[in-house]
Design a protein around this motif. Sequence first.
Motif, PDB file in Angstrom:
ATOM      1  N   GLY A  28       9.743 -12.385 -11.678  1.00 35.70           N
ATOM      2  CA  GLY A  28       8.626 -11.628 -11.154  1.00 35.70           C
ATOM      3  C   GLY A  28       8.968 -10.955  -9.841  1.00 35.70           C
ATOM      4  N   TYR A  29       7.927 -10.463  -9.152  1.00 39.30           N
ATOM      5  CA  TYR A  29       8.116  -9.671  -7.937  1.00 39.30           C
ATOM      6  C   TYR A  29       8.305 -10.561  -6.715  1.00 39.30           C
ATOM      7  CZ  TYR A  29       6.740  -6.883  -3.884  1.00 39.30           C
ATOM      8  OH  TYR A  29       6.682  -6.280  -2.653  1.00 39.30           O
ATOM      9  N   GLY A  30       9.251 -10.194  -5.866  1.00 40.38           N
ATOM     10  CA  GLY A  30       9.361 -10.783  -4.544  1.00 40.38           C
ATOM     11  C   GLY A  30      10.051 -12.138  -4.478  1.00 40.38           C
ATOM     12  N   THR A  50      14.864  -9.408   3.403  1.00 36.84           N
ATOM     13  CA  THR A  50      14.112  -8.901   2.254  1.00 36.84           C
ATOM     14  C   THR A  50      13.725  -7.453   2.511  1.00 36.84           C
ATOM     15  OG1 THR A  50      11.843  -9.442   2.967  1.00 36.84           O
ATOM     16  CG2 THR A  50      13.139 -11.212   1.963  1.00 36.84           C
ATOM     17  N   VAL A  51      13.851  -6.615   1.473  1.00 30.74           N
ATOM     18  CA  VAL A  51      13.474  -5.203   1.601  1.00 30.74           C
ATOM     19  C   VAL A  51      12.526  -4.831   0.468  1.00 30.74           C
ATOM     20  CG1 VAL A  51      15.508  -4.452   2.882  1.00 30.74           C
ATOM     21  CG2 VAL A  51      15.593  -4.482   0.388  1.00 30.74           C
ATOM     22  N   ASP A  52      11.449  -4.121   0.840  1.00 30.81           N
ATOM     23  CA  ASP A  52      10.407  -3.691  -0.088  1.00 30.81           C
ATOM     24  C   ASP A  52       9.689  -4.881  -0.733  1.00 30.81           C
ATOM     25  OD1 ASP A  52       8.863  -1.707  -1.271  1.00 30.81           O
ATOM     26  OD2 ASP A  52      10.075  -1.675  -3.094  1.00 30.81           O
ATOM     27  N   CYS A  53       9.726  -6.009  -0.083  1.00 31.21           N
ATOM     28  CA  CYS A  53       9.027  -7.202  -0.557  1.00 31.21           C
ATOM     29  C   CYS A  53       9.059  -8.234   0.575  1.00 31.21           C
ATOM     30  CB  CYS A  53       9.679  -7.788  -1.813  1.00 31.21           C
ATOM     31  SG  CYS A  53      11.412  -8.263  -1.608  1.00 31.21           S
ATOM     32  N   GLY A  54       8.276  -9.286   0.419  1.00 24.51           N
ATOM     33  CA  GLY A  54       8.312 -10.387   1.384  1.00 24.51           C
ATOM     34  C   GLY A  54       7.132 -10.466   2.312  1.00 24.51           C
ATOM     35  N   ALA A  55       6.448  -9.345   2.552  1.00 25.30           N
ATOM     36  CA  ALA A  55       5.377  -9.332   3.540  1.00 25.30           C
ATOM     37  C   ALA A  55       4.200 -10.225   3.145  1.00 25.30           C
ATOM     38  CB  ALA A  55       4.879  -7.905   3.769  1.00 25.30           C
ATOM     39  N   VAL A 107      14.993 -15.794   7.606  1.00 26.97           N
ATOM     40  CA  VAL A 107      14.600 -14.621   6.831  1.00 26.97           C
ATOM     41  C   VAL A 107      14.073 -13.540   7.768  1.00 26.97           C
ATOM     42  CG1 VAL A 107      13.100 -13.707   5.022  1.00 26.97           C
ATOM     43  CG2 VAL A 107      14.001 -16.043   4.826  1.00 26.97           C
ATOM     44  N   VAL A 108      14.513 -12.300   7.531  1.00 28.56           N
ATOM     45  CA  VAL A 108      13.954 -11.113   8.169  1.00 28.56           C
ATOM     46  C   VAL A 108      13.327 -10.270   7.074  1.00 28.56           C
ATOM     47  CG1 VAL A 108      14.501  -8.932   9.317  1.00 28.56           C
ATOM     48  CG2 VAL A 108      15.534 -11.061  10.129  1.00 28.56           C
ATOM     49  N   VAL A 109      12.074  -9.893   7.245  1.00 30.60           N
ATOM     50  CA  VAL A 109      11.354  -9.098   6.251  1.00 30.60           C
ATOM     51  C   VAL A 109      11.275  -7.640   6.715  1.00 30.60           C
ATOM     52  CG1 VAL A 109       9.118  -8.692   5.143  1.00 30.60           C
ATOM     53  CG2 VAL A 109       9.968 -11.038   5.440  1.00 30.60           C
ATOM     54  N   ILE A 110      11.685  -6.716   5.844  1.00 30.17           N
ATOM     55  CA  ILE A 110      11.509  -5.279   6.078  1.00 30.17           C
ATOM     56  C   ILE A 110      10.703  -4.754   4.898  1.00 30.17           C
ATOM     57  CG2 ILE A 110      12.622  -3.066   6.509  1.00 30.17           C
ATOM     58  CD1 ILE A 110      15.136  -4.587   7.346  1.00 30.17           C
ATOM     59  N   ASP A 111       9.477  -4.341   5.150  1.00 26.79           N
ATOM     60  CA  ASP A 111       8.560  -4.035   4.059  1.00 26.79           C
ATOM     61  C   ASP A 111       7.613  -2.928   4.495  1.00 26.79           C
ATOM     62  OD1 ASP A 111       7.296  -4.210   1.603  1.00 26.79           O
ATOM     63  OD2 ASP A 111       6.747  -6.327   1.787  1.00 26.79           O
ATOM     64  N   HIS A 112       6.765  -2.482   3.561  1.00 25.99           N
ATOM     65  CA  HIS A 112       5.764  -1.459   3.897  1.00 25.99           C
ATOM     66  C   HIS A 112       4.437  -1.720   3.212  1.00 25.99           C
ATOM     67  CE1 HIS A 112       5.897   1.280   0.161  1.00 25.99           C
ATOM     68  NE2 HIS A 112       6.651   0.237  -0.126  1.00 25.99           N
ATOM     69  N   HIS A 144       3.974 -15.667   1.543  1.00 26.21           N
ATOM     70  CA  HIS A 144       3.790 -16.758   2.493  1.00 26.21           C
ATOM     71  C   HIS A 144       4.375 -18.079   1.990  1.00 26.21           C
ATOM     72  CE1 HIS A 144       1.061 -13.807   4.162  1.00 26.21           C
ATOM     73  NE2 HIS A 144       0.918 -14.561   5.238  1.00 26.21           N
ATOM     74  N   ARG A 145       4.081 -18.428   0.761  1.00 26.44           N
ATOM     75  CA  ARG A 145       4.537 -19.717   0.234  1.00 26.44           C
ATOM     76  C   ARG A 145       6.057 -19.787   0.181  1.00 26.44           C
ATOM     77  NH1 ARG A 145       2.636 -22.441  -5.542  1.00 26.44           N
ATOM     78  NH2 ARG A 145       4.172 -24.148  -5.551  1.00 26.44           N
ATOM     79  N   ALA A 146       6.686 -18.734  -0.336  1.00 23.78           N
ATOM     80  CA  ALA A 146       8.139 -18.735  -0.466  1.00 23.78           C
ATOM     81  C   ALA A 146       8.816 -18.751   0.905  1.00 23.78           C
ATOM     82  CB  ALA A 146       8.592 -17.517  -1.263  1.00 23.78           C
ATOM     83  N   LEU A 147       8.287 -17.995   1.854  1.00 27.20           N
ATOM     84  CA  LEU A 147       8.914 -17.955   3.174  1.00 27.20           C
ATOM     85  C   LEU A 147       8.662 -19.232   3.968  1.00 27.20           C
ATOM     86  CD1 LEU A 147       9.364 -14.996   2.339  1.00 27.20           C
ATOM     87  CD2 LEU A 147       9.036 -14.369   4.717  1.00 27.20           C
ATOM     88  N   ASP A 148       7.523 -19.871   3.754  1.00 23.81           N
ATOM     89  CA  ASP A 148       7.299 -21.196   4.353  1.00 23.81           C
ATOM     90  C   ASP A 148       8.360 -22.165   3.846  1.00 23.81           C
ATOM     91  OD1 ASP A 148       5.129 -20.305   5.748  1.00 23.81           O
ATOM     92  OD2 ASP A 148       3.626 -21.217   4.448  1.00 23.81           O
ATOM     93  N   TYR A 149       8.661 -22.054   2.560  1.00 20.60           N
ATOM     94  CA  TYR A 149       9.670 -22.931   1.960  1.00 20.60           C
ATOM     95  C   TYR A 149      11.058 -22.634   2.547  1.00 20.60           C
ATOM     96  CZ  TYR A 149      12.560 -25.246  -1.539  1.00 20.60           C
ATOM     97  OH  TYR A 149      13.486 -26.048  -2.161  1.00 20.60           O
ATOM     98  N   ALA A 150      11.381 -21.351   2.706  1.00 18.88           N
ATOM     99  CA  ALA A 150      12.668 -20.977   3.281  1.00 18.88           C
ATOM    100  C   ALA A 150      12.832 -21.579   4.672  1.00 18.88           C
ATOM    101  CB  ALA A 150      12.801 -19.463   3.333  1.00 18.88           C
TER     102      ALA A 150
END
Length: 625
Positions: free
Chosen positions: A153-155, A174-179, A195-200, A182-188
Amino acid sequence: MPDDPRHDPTDLTPFLGVDSSVTGRLWVDRRDSQRVGHHELRQISQQIALKGLMEEAFVEPVARSIAGRGVTAAGLEDYLRPTLKALFPDPDGFMDMPQAVTAILDALQAKQKIYVFADYDVDGATSAAQLVRWFRHMGHELSVYVPDRMLEGYGPSEKAFDRLKAEGADLVITVDCGASAHRALDYAARIGLEVVVIDHHIMREDPPKCRAVVNPNRPGCTSAQGNLAAAGVVFVVLAALNREAEKRGLFADRPRPDLTKWLDLAALGAICDVTALSGFNRALAAQGLKVMSRLENPGIRALMQVAGGEPKDAARAQNTLMGVFHSGFVLGPRINAGGRIGRADLGVRLLSTDDADEAAALAQELDDLNKTRRDVEAAVQEQALAIADARGLVTADDHVIIVAHEDWHPGVIGIVAGRLRERWHKPVIVIGIDPVTGIGKGSGRSQAGINLGQGVTAAFESGLLLSGGGHAMAAGLSIDAGRIDELRAFLNAHVANSTVEADRKDRLEIDAALSAATCTRALLDRFEIMAPFGQGNPEPMFVLPGMRVGYASALKGGHVRCDLIDESGKRLKAIAWRAQDTAVGAALLNPAGAIHVAGRLKPDDYMGRNGVQFEIEDIAHIFTS
């Protein structure tokens, strides 16, 4: 936007008296809908005349069209000649930019293992390819991870981060995803993965837990660059990396990376993600298309070759400027095909390789996948139309149309949503349901006046969705199949409460009325100074009043070709794409008197011609008493 008087057209006079075309649309003068005054129009006309850009006869209609796009006399120069120098934003205007740059350069200097985690669409691929190329220039080969659309799936996900951690990743960008992950990045964070998120994409108030989130659509961000695609945000990040790397002395033994070489990637992401081509984003697209035209990226060149779009001889290649059409309709669908129904990382690999042979092989694979994608898409669209008709899903009271069915391929539902939006002139969400889990994955496409991403985000925050988000014109979601009817009711209520009635009524903004005789290549060429066209800067929309249909025939693919004849007897070739089974097609194939025809003027260069044809958008019958 109901508080903006320019977007409250309840008192507008219908253009040529058309308040309901065959597609149910109100036709309005674009300049009137933007409340452009005569003084502003005169100033724009004077500037165009003083610049000597065209003959006097063309100045006024072009000036009207420019003014109708919200361009002022003060902003005319940046609109006509958008440059990075004039429009480049301050990178520090983006929240967390210093933290992101520090994390990335620290990891680079420490020779840590860095991954870029990209979405599987064109924006994700072009974003990742820019980073790969920047890191390669800096002597570091960046690892790439693109999730499988079907399996993951996405992200970002916990499973994906476990895999990256096991492979020794120290930092993930992460690019074009990640913003919204929350659950996945909390786990990371819990497993010690930075993790650095670059998104829009539109964000909630609270950012996910990570080292940095660079996103112009993050609440509190002061960059005023919310129309950028992720590829544009990445381009700004690279500028910030160059600036800080210079301070750290990292260019002592190598030249500073020339970011302009990768403007083609930034432009491709901006155009294919249907972002508004205004301000800095317009400069990225305009300058990026010039770079793209040089075909220096081996992947882009190879893809143009397999698609049959590359000029055959050097002289024509030198004089051919790649446009929005090449990006959105030649390159984009093929790059997307890998993520839709093939291997998700094919697009990134194609756009980041410097090996011509590898590029050729990848381009051929993507072209083959795109042919398969078209067949799958056609089947899903046919089913969706049948379901919508059988269940009465498209009514005047429905502001958002949702169509769902089991086993629809998630790789094509976004395209089908776009096709159905064109047909019904309303936002559409298409949902494919997994018959085993009962979970539906949906993709939506919207139109001006309705922010679909906001509505889907609101549905997620209310607890109705398992996941969801997006931006004004597109959104994605996952939902328990048993709650789809609740979602339909929620979004219809959301739209009704957040959008004024006048904006919910689809309207077509007209730039000028023409006759068949005035539809010339010279006229088309003068309007080209307004390019590049796209979201936020649409192609000029013209009306041919009082036309008769000389002949009309349906073509393979459901297109309708015809001759239009004006009162003087002058003929103009025209085509209506995918119109055979629509109200527009019916008006052409079964003519009943004179009609007003709205559409776009297009070049006709077949067999060496230097002419024009008319691309039909809408039709209005002329009723006489």
